[in-house]
Scaffold this motif. Structure first.
Motif, PDB file in Angstrom:
ATOM      1  N   PHE A  83       2.379  -4.082   4.941  1.00  0.00           N
ATOM      2  CA  PHE A  83       1.699  -4.801   6.014  1.00  0.00           C
ATOM      3  C   PHE A  83       0.462  -5.534   5.484  1.00  0.00           C
ATOM      4  N   TYR A  84      -0.186  -4.982   4.473  1.00  0.00           N
ATOM      5  CA  TYR A  84      -1.293  -5.692   3.825  1.00  0.00           C
ATOM      6  C   TYR A  84      -0.784  -7.022   3.277  1.00  0.00           C
ATOM      7  N   ASP A  85       0.350  -6.980   2.588  1.00  0.00           N
ATOM      8  CA  ASP A  85       0.932  -8.211   2.039  1.00  0.00           C
ATOM      9  C   ASP A  85       1.228  -9.222   3.146  1.00  0.00           C
ATOM     10  N   ALA A  86       1.650  -8.739   4.303  1.00  0.00           N
ATOM     11  CA  ALA A  86       1.962  -9.639   5.419  1.00  0.00           C
ATOM     12  C   ALA A  86       0.715 -10.339   5.951  1.00  0.00           C
ATOM     13  N   VAL A  87      -0.394  -9.619   6.050  1.00  0.00           N
ATOM     14  CA  VAL A  87      -1.610 -10.230   6.607  1.00  0.00           C
ATOM     15  C   VAL A  87      -2.470 -10.907   5.546  1.00  0.00           C
ATOM     16  N   ALA A  88      -2.186 -10.650   4.263  1.00  0.00           N
ATOM     17  CA  ALA A  88      -2.985 -11.226   3.187  1.00  0.00           C
ATOM     18  C   ALA A  88      -2.314 -12.452   2.574  1.00  0.00           C
ATOM     19  N   GLN A  89      -1.350 -12.999   3.253  1.00  0.00           N
ATOM     20  CA  GLN A  89      -0.603 -14.140   2.724  1.00  0.00           C
ATOM     21  C   GLN A  89      -1.504 -15.350   2.507  1.00  0.00           C
ATOM     22  N   ARG A  90      -1.126 -16.146   1.513  1.00  0.00           N
ATOM     23  CA  ARG A  90      -1.771 -17.429   1.196  1.00  0.00           C
ATOM     24  C   ARG A  90      -3.285 -17.333   1.011  1.00  0.00           C
ATOM     25  N   GLY A  91      -3.755 -16.309   0.346  1.00  0.00           N
ATOM     26  CA  GLY A  91      -5.180 -16.224   0.026  1.00  0.00           C
ATOM     27  C   GLY A  91      -6.086 -16.099   1.232  1.00  0.00           C
ATOM     28  N   ILE A  92      -5.618 -15.477   2.287  1.00  0.00           N
ATOM     29  CA  ILE A  92      -6.387 -15.380   3.530  1.00  0.00           C
ATOM     30  C   ILE A  92      -7.642 -14.515   3.373  1.00  0.00           C
ATOM     31  N   ALA A  93      -7.717 -13.700   2.318  1.00  0.00           N
ATOM     32  CA  ALA A  93      -8.865 -12.802   2.140  1.00  0.00           C
ATOM     33  C   ALA A  93     -10.190 -13.555   2.131  1.00  0.00           C
ATOM     34  N   GLU A  94     -10.190 -14.784   1.597  1.00  0.00           N
ATOM     35  CA  GLU A  94     -11.429 -15.557   1.569  1.00  0.00           C
ATOM     36  C   GLU A  94     -11.849 -16.002   2.970  1.00  0.00           C
ATOM     37  N   ALA A  95     -10.900 -16.150   3.873  1.00  0.00           N
ATOM     38  CA  ALA A  95     -11.203 -16.633   5.217  1.00  0.00           C
ATOM     39  C   ALA A  95     -11.581 -15.506   6.177  1.00  0.00           C
ATOM     40  N   VAL A  96     -11.306 -14.283   5.797  1.00  0.00           N
ATOM     41  CA  VAL A  96     -11.591 -13.134   6.661  1.00  0.00           C
ATOM     42  C   VAL A  96     -12.912 -12.521   6.226  1.00  0.00           C
ATOM     43  N   ALA A  97     -13.820 -12.379   7.178  1.00  0.00           N
ATOM     44  CA  ALA A  97     -15.100 -11.740   6.876  1.00  0.00           C
ATOM     45  C   ALA A  97     -14.830 -10.306   6.429  1.00  0.00           C
ATOM     46  N   GLY A  98     -15.328  -9.939   5.272  1.00  0.00           N
ATOM     47  CA  GLY A  98     -15.090  -8.602   4.748  1.00  0.00           C
ATOM     48  C   GLY A  98     -13.944  -8.564   3.753  1.00  0.00           C
ATOM     49  N   GLY A  99     -13.182  -9.648   3.666  1.00  0.00           N
ATOM     50  CA  GLY A  99     -12.136  -9.812   2.666  1.00  0.00           C
ATOM     51  C   GLY A  99     -11.101  -8.717   2.617  1.00  0.00           C
ATOM     52  N   ASP A 100     -10.849  -8.226   1.404  1.00  0.00           N
ATOM     53  CA  ASP A 100      -9.790  -7.250   1.170  1.00  0.00           C
ATOM     54  C   ASP A 100      -9.988  -5.952   1.959  1.00  0.00           C
ATOM     55  N   ALA A 101     -11.225  -5.525   2.113  1.00  0.00           N
ATOM     56  CA  ALA A 101     -11.480  -4.277   2.844  1.00  0.00           C
ATOM     57  C   ALA A 101     -11.037  -4.405   4.296  1.00  0.00           C
ATOM     58  N   ILE A 102     -11.298  -5.546   4.921  1.00  0.00           N
ATOM     59  CA  ILE A 102     -10.878  -5.765   6.315  1.00  0.00           C
ATOM     60  C   ILE A 102      -9.367  -5.886   6.398  1.00  0.00           C
ATOM     61  N   LEU A 103      -8.757  -6.566   5.435  1.00  0.00           N
ATOM     62  CA  LEU A 103      -7.294  -6.686   5.434  1.00  0.00           C
ATOM     63  C   LEU A 103      -6.639  -5.321   5.273  1.00  0.00           C
TER      64      LEU A 103
END
Length: 98
Positions: free
Chosen positions: A8-28
């Motif tokens: 599910f992490y892979d599903a929500v982290a698609q296309r480098g979305i970590a940079e657009a989400v506040a908190g990045g990888d930890a939030i994902l």
């Protein structure tokens, strides 16, 4: 993370979305854990074949993504990918019909 959370992490982290989400990888990662927990609690026996039940699950995913300030422009694709992951885990997680 266990294998389901990673999927599910892979599903929500698609296309480098970590940079657009506040908190990045930890939030994902938190989103992935919350998705696994929520989906496992809310799957029903007929969810694969019953469109209203699938729609309800997609709505739950959208609300969860919104709670974590997931970018709205990326939401649709994330919901589609999460739904595909749900299908992959369906036989493992869905309750059995008696």
């Amino acid at each position: 993370m266990n294998h389901a959370e990673l999927a599910f992490y892979d599903a929500v982290a698609q296309r480098g979305i970590a940079e657009a989400v506040a908190g990045g990888d930890a939030i994902l990662a938190a989103i992935a854990r919350a998705l696994v927990d929520d989906i496992r609690k809310n799957l029903s026996v007929d969810w694969l074949s019953c469109e209203p039940v699938r729609a309800k699950l997609r709505g739950r995913v959208r609300r969860l993504l919104a709670r974590y300030d997931y970018p709205p422009k990326e939401e649709r694709q994330a919901v589609d990918l999460v739904t595909k992951q749900m299908e992959a885990f369906a036989h493992e997680w869905a309750p059995r019909a008696e």
